[in-house]
Design a protein around this motif. Structure first.
Motif, PDB file in Angstrom:
ATOM      1  N   GLU A   1       6.493 -13.860 -11.100  1.00  0.00           N
ATOM      2  CA  GLU A   1       5.740 -15.039 -11.543  1.00  0.00           C
ATOM      3  C   GLU A   1       5.542 -16.017 -10.388  1.00  0.00           C
ATOM      4  OE1 GLU A   1       7.070 -15.348 -16.256  1.00  0.00           O
ATOM      5  OE2 GLU A   1       8.280 -16.300 -14.700  1.00  0.00           O
ATOM      6  N   ALA A   2       6.604 -16.212  -9.628  1.00  0.00           N
ATOM      7  CA  ALA A   2       6.527 -17.135  -8.481  1.00  0.00           C
ATOM      8  C   ALA A   2       5.473 -16.658  -7.478  1.00  0.00           C
ATOM      9  CB  ALA A   2       7.888 -17.238  -7.800  1.00  0.00           C
ATOM     10  N   ASP A   3       5.419 -15.335  -7.272  1.00  0.00           N
ATOM     11  CA  ASP A   3       4.405 -14.745  -6.381  1.00  0.00           C
ATOM     12  C   ASP A   3       3.005 -15.098  -6.859  1.00  0.00           C
ATOM     13  OD1 ASP A   3       5.636 -13.483  -4.312  1.00  0.00           O
ATOM     14  OD2 ASP A   3       6.035 -11.640  -5.441  1.00  0.00           O
ATOM     15  N   LEU A   4       2.796 -14.913  -8.162  1.00  0.00           N
ATOM     16  CA  LEU A   4       1.470 -15.169  -8.743  1.00  0.00           C
ATOM     17  C   LEU A   4       1.074 -16.635  -8.605  1.00  0.00           C
ATOM     18  CD1 LEU A   4       1.472 -13.038 -12.029  1.00  0.00           C
ATOM     19  CD2 LEU A   4       0.014 -12.746 -10.027  1.00  0.00           C
ATOM     20  N   ILE A   5       2.012 -17.521  -8.934  1.00  0.00           N
ATOM     21  CA  ILE A   5       1.723 -18.967  -8.873  1.00  0.00           C
ATOM     22  C   ILE A   5       1.388 -19.374  -7.434  1.00  0.00           C
ATOM     23  CG2 ILE A   5       2.746 -21.271  -9.153  1.00  0.00           C
ATOM     24  CD1 ILE A   5       4.418 -20.028 -11.472  1.00  0.00           C
ATOM     25  N   ALA A   6       2.215 -18.895  -6.481  1.00  0.00           N
ATOM     26  CA  ALA A   6       2.008 -19.276  -5.075  1.00  0.00           C
ATOM     27  C   ALA A   6       0.672 -18.734  -4.564  1.00  0.00           C
ATOM     28  CB  ALA A   6       3.163 -18.739  -4.227  1.00  0.00           C
ATOM     29  N   MET A   7       0.373 -17.481  -4.902  1.00  0.00           N
ATOM     30  CA  MET A   7      -0.885 -16.877  -4.436  1.00  0.00           C
ATOM     31  C   MET A   7      -2.088 -17.609  -5.030  1.00  0.00           C
ATOM     32  SD  MET A   7      -0.959 -14.720  -2.118  1.00  0.00           S
ATOM     33  CE  MET A   7      -2.652 -14.213  -2.233  1.00  0.00           C
ATOM     34  N   ASP A   8      -1.938 -18.000  -6.311  1.00  0.00           N
ATOM     35  CA  ASP A   8      -3.026 -18.713  -6.972  1.00  0.00           C
ATOM     36  C   ASP A   8      -3.296 -20.046  -6.251  1.00  0.00           C
ATOM     37  OD1 ASP A   8      -4.886 -19.225  -9.046  1.00  0.00           O
ATOM     38  OD2 ASP A   8      -3.445 -20.646  -9.896  1.00  0.00           O
ATOM     39  N   LEU A   9      -2.226 -20.750  -5.899  1.00  0.00           N
ATOM     40  CA  LEU A   9      -2.397 -22.030  -5.189  1.00  0.00           C
ATOM     41  C   LEU A   9      -3.062 -21.819  -3.830  1.00  0.00           C
ATOM     42  CD1 LEU A   9       0.921 -23.986  -5.912  1.00  0.00           C
ATOM     43  CD2 LEU A   9      -1.389 -24.669  -6.538  1.00  0.00           C
ATOM     44  N   LEU A  10      -2.591 -20.798  -3.104  1.00  0.00           N
ATOM     45  CA  LEU A  10      -3.171 -20.525  -1.785  1.00  0.00           C
ATOM     46  C   LEU A  10      -4.659 -20.186  -1.915  1.00  0.00           C
ATOM     47  CD1 LEU A  10      -0.345 -18.409  -0.068  1.00  0.00           C
ATOM     48  CD2 LEU A  10      -0.894 -20.795   0.325  1.00  0.00           C
ATOM     49  N   ARG A  11      -4.996 -19.408  -2.959  1.00  0.00           N
ATOM     50  CA  ARG A  11      -6.401 -19.016  -3.179  1.00  0.00           C
ATOM     51  C   ARG A  11      -7.270 -20.237  -3.489  1.00  0.00           C
ATOM     52  NH1 ARG A  11      -4.703 -14.704  -6.434  1.00  0.00           N
ATOM     53  NH2 ARG A  11      -4.440 -12.858  -5.145  1.00  0.00           N
ATOM     54  N   GLN A  12      -6.704 -21.146  -4.285  1.00  0.00           N
ATOM     55  CA  GLN A  12      -7.496 -22.332  -4.659  1.00  0.00           C
ATOM     56  C   GLN A  12      -7.956 -23.108  -3.425  1.00  0.00           C
ATOM     57  OE1 GLN A  12      -6.142 -25.038  -7.715  1.00  0.00           O
ATOM     58  NE2 GLN A  12      -4.909 -23.424  -8.622  1.00  0.00           N
ATOM     59  N   PHE A  13      -7.128 -23.053  -2.370  1.00  0.00           N
ATOM     60  CA  PHE A  13      -7.481 -23.793  -1.157  1.00  0.00           C
ATOM     61  C   PHE A  13      -7.977 -22.877  -0.041  1.00  0.00           C
ATOM     62  CE2 PHE A  13      -4.934 -26.605  -3.618  1.00  0.00           C
ATOM     63  CZ  PHE A  13      -5.509 -27.838  -3.403  1.00  0.00           C
TER      64      PHE A  13
ATOM     65  N   THR B   1     -10.857 -30.951   1.257  1.00  0.00           N
ATOM     66  CA  THR B   1      -9.537 -30.446   0.873  1.00  0.00           C
ATOM     67  C   THR B   1      -8.766 -31.522   0.111  1.00  0.00           C
ATOM     68  OG1 THR B   1      -9.592 -29.271   2.972  1.00  0.00           O
ATOM     69  CG2 THR B   1      -7.508 -29.236   1.793  1.00  0.00           C
ATOM     70  N   CYS B   2      -8.878 -32.766   0.605  1.00  0.00           N
ATOM     71  CA  CYS B   2      -8.188 -33.869  -0.081  1.00  0.00           C
ATOM     72  C   CYS B   2      -8.699 -33.990  -1.512  1.00  0.00           C
ATOM     73  CB  CYS B   2      -8.437 -35.195   0.630  1.00  0.00           C
ATOM     74  SG  CYS B   2      -7.660 -35.295   2.235  1.00  0.00           S
ATOM     75  N   GLN B   3     -10.020 -33.881  -1.651  1.00  0.00           N
ATOM     76  CA  GLN B   3     -10.636 -33.989  -2.971  1.00  0.00           C
ATOM     77  C   GLN B   3     -10.069 -32.924  -3.912  1.00  0.00           C
ATOM     78  OE1 GLN B   3     -13.012 -36.423  -3.867  1.00  0.00           O
ATOM     79  NE2 GLN B   3     -12.381 -35.601  -5.855  1.00  0.00           N
ATOM     80  N   LYS B   4      -9.986 -31.684  -3.391  1.00  0.00           N
ATOM     81  CA  LYS B   4      -9.459 -30.567  -4.191  1.00  0.00           C
ATOM     82  C   LYS B   4      -8.011 -30.832  -4.596  1.00  0.00           C
ATOM     83  CE  LYS B   4     -11.636 -26.283  -2.650  1.00  0.00           C
ATOM     84  NZ  LYS B   4     -11.389 -25.079  -1.863  1.00  0.00           N
ATOM     85  N   LEU B   5      -7.255 -31.342  -3.625  1.00  0.00           N
ATOM     86  CA  LEU B   5      -5.830 -31.594  -3.847  1.00  0.00           C
ATOM     87  C   LEU B   5      -5.620 -32.655  -4.930  1.00  0.00           C
ATOM     88  CD1 LEU B   5      -3.077 -30.776  -2.522  1.00  0.00           C
ATOM     89  CD2 LEU B   5      -3.274 -32.831  -1.158  1.00  0.00           C
ATOM     90  N   PHE B   6      -6.344 -33.743  -4.804  1.00  0.00           N
ATOM     91  CA  PHE B   6      -6.206 -34.824  -5.788  1.00  0.00           C
ATOM     92  C   PHE B   6      -6.691 -34.353  -7.167  1.00  0.00           C
ATOM     93  CE2 PHE B   6      -4.709 -38.602  -3.577  1.00  0.00           C
ATOM     94  CZ  PHE B   6      -4.780 -38.198  -2.264  1.00  0.00           C
ATOM     95  N   SER B   7      -7.735 -33.521  -7.169  1.00  0.00           N
ATOM     96  CA  SER B   7      -8.219 -32.987  -8.456  1.00  0.00           C
ATOM     97  C   SER B   7      -7.141 -32.109  -9.093  1.00  0.00           C
ATOM     98  CB  SER B   7      -9.481 -32.140  -8.250  1.00  0.00           C
ATOM     99  OG  SER B   7     -10.459 -32.905  -7.640  1.00  0.00           O
ATOM    100  N   LEU B   8      -6.465 -31.334  -8.261  1.00  0.00           N
ATOM    101  CA  LEU B   8      -5.394 -30.472  -8.777  1.00  0.00           C
ATOM    102  C   LEU B   8      -4.294 -31.319  -9.417  1.00  0.00           C
ATOM    103  CD1 LEU B   8      -3.946 -27.660  -8.933  1.00  0.00           C
ATOM    104  CD2 LEU B   8      -3.000 -28.153  -6.679  1.00  0.00           C
TER     105      LEU B   8
END
Lengths: 272, 222
Positions: free
Chosen positions: B112-124, B171-178
């Motif tokens: 699960e941790a792998d999936l969550i981390a990969m998802d975050l990396l993909r988002q950015f 990137t900042c915009q994406k981060l704050f939106s997240l």
């Protein structure tokens, strides 16, 4: 007045050293306590770090220890061959046990570990401190004492014990090669000489010197690494201090144990 | 989160003197000051990483300064702290750094941790750096990973030190939106940002707290 100043200065240095020693004991206690308290957290991660430590400190040091041990065994056996003119071939076994098992093995192993791993650890932890990695761990709720200090201490201790045993084994092998070449001694006879010379006292000395030496080398290296405050420029200085303090501790401790050991023997045999 | 008569100094530099202040929870707070006044130290005190020399700091009426590491742990796990510089574990890859809080505290299984981390990396769009060590990755990626690591365990309080430094506007915009998305899901309730960057206001509706003259002052709600 000069005499008093001198005594004052020696006293201060002694107190500083005692304070340093107790700080290390406190760090050891806290790291064990933190690991036991955090049993539910990250034990798998801690074991991962521990096995890496054994790999870097123990396995990677094998080539250097092999060369040193072989040379030591050969040299001591050569001296034994010279002395055997006086006391017979049987002296080789006693000489190897007294020199290698009791004294040179633990000392040279400790020096190799200090040179390779003590320096690496002090500089690694110093850089971690400067790069705010220690604070980062704390901010994630990971206790640096259980995550960094404990696995390095235990891994280091296991490595020192195994390396020292390996050193003795290779030295005795080197001693056999010389004995075989000089006196054409058979392996069985050589092993009989060695086993007859080994006593329980040798095992005690081996364990005491290597256990305390190993713990102190890694405790000193961790303590020095953690003493970096902010800047990476502090790292070389703390690394040097780690080496100096570790060598001093190991030499003084090993010598004291040897002196006490012989003192006890003399006492029980009525010579004192 | 409350300071009572709190004083703090680093070496000879005074940062806070006899400060009594209650931080608003449940919103975005922008802590600003001139450079070098001590915003980072203030945030570190709030995260329990530094102890004051005088006074007290309480979270949920518990005096943080009197708690042991273990006693503070439940509170600490409700916080996510991000550094202005550094803070990544050098001998672990970026994805291992990101997963560390989840794996260590067993909040998720390893998969699960792998999936969550990969998802975050993909988002950015930084998944290609996942196996890089921090020293091999660009500064902006390192910065982003530290920020993402602070929120991966879904804390209630985020403490971010200069989050926009070295990051592009997009990137900042994406981060704050997240973060806003996480707030809507009830994960993050309070965000404290220490920065000089006025752009913060562009991304979020913040209450402004000024650090000057060793004191904290609530200026306005924008």
């Amino acid at each position: 007045m000069t005499g008093l100043t001198f005594i004052d200065s020696v006293g201060r240095k002694l107190l500083d050293q005692l304070q340093y020693f107790f700080q290390m004991l406190l760090m050891l206690y806290l790291s064990v306590r933190a690991t036991l308290k955090n049993q539910s957290h990250g034990l798998r991660t801690i074991f991962g770090i521990l096995s890496l430590q054994i790999f870097y400190t123990g396995v990677n040091a094998l080539p250097l220890v092999t060369v040193l041990a072989m040379a030591t065994g050969c040299v001591v056996a050569l001296q034994g061959v010279q002395l055997s003119i006086l006391g017979g071939v049987s002296m080789i076994g006693q000489l190897l046990v007294v020199f290698v098992v009791r004294e040179v093995g633990p000392l040279l192993t400790a020096l190799v570990v200090i040179a390779r791993s003590g320096t690496a650890m002090a500089s690694e932890l110093g850089n971690m401190r400067a790069n705010r990695e220690i604070e980062a761990l704390e901010s994630m709720g990971i206790n640096p004492l259980s995550f960094i200090v404990f696995p390095r201490l235990v891994g280091g201790l296991i490595s020192v014990l195994c390396l020292s045993l390996y050193f003795i084994f290779i030295s005795l092998l080197g001693g056999f090669l010389v004995a075989k070449f000089a006196h054409d001694i058979s392996f069985n006879y050589y092993m009989t000489l060695i086993l007859n010379s080994l006593t329980f006292n040798d095992a005690y000395l081996f364990l005491i010197k290597n256990t305390f030496g190993g713990v102190m080398i890694f405790a000193i290296s961790c303590q020095q690494g953690f003493s970096v405050r902010k800047s990476p420029t502090e790292v070389p200085a703390v690394t040097t201090q780690a080496v100096v303090k570790s060598i001093l501790f190991v030499v003084v401790f090993n010598s004291s144990v040897t002196v006490l050991f012989y003192f006890k023997d003399y006492l029980f045999s009525g010579l004192l | 989160m409350e300071f009572k008569n709190l004083s703090f100094s680093v070496a000879d530099q005074k940062i806070l003197e006899d400060v009594t202040f209650t931080f608003s929870l449940g919103r975005w707070v922008w802590i600003s000051s001139e450079g070098g006044v001590g915003k980072s130290s203030l945030l570190q005190i709030m995260a329990g990483l530094k102890l004051s020399q005088k006074g007290s700091y309480s979270v949920n009426s518990k005096n943080v300064e009197e708690l042991s590491f273990e006693e503070f742990l439940p509170l600490r796990l409700q916080m996510g702290y991000s550094f202005d510089l550094g803070g990544l574990i050098h001998n672990r890859s970026l994805i291992e750094n990101l997963k560390l809080p989840l794996n260590y505290h067993k909040k998720k299984t390893r998969a699960e941790a792998d999936l969550i981390a990969m998802d975050l990396l993909r988002q950015f769009d930084i998944q290609k750096y996942k196996d890089h060590k921090p020293s091999d990755a660009p500064g902006s990626v390192r910065k982003l990973v530290v920020l993402l690591r602070s929120l991966i365990h879904l804390p209630q309080i985020l403490l971010w030190d200069d989050p926009t430094m070295g990051l592009q506007d997009e990137t900042c915009q994406k981060l704050f939106s997240l973060v806003k998305k996480l707030q809507e899901q009830g994960a993050v309730t309070s965000v404290f940002i220490a920065s000089q960057d006025q752009k913060i206001l562009k991304h979020a509706d913040c209450e402004k707290v000024q650090l000057s003259g060793y004191h904290l002052e609530r200026l306005s709600a924008t």
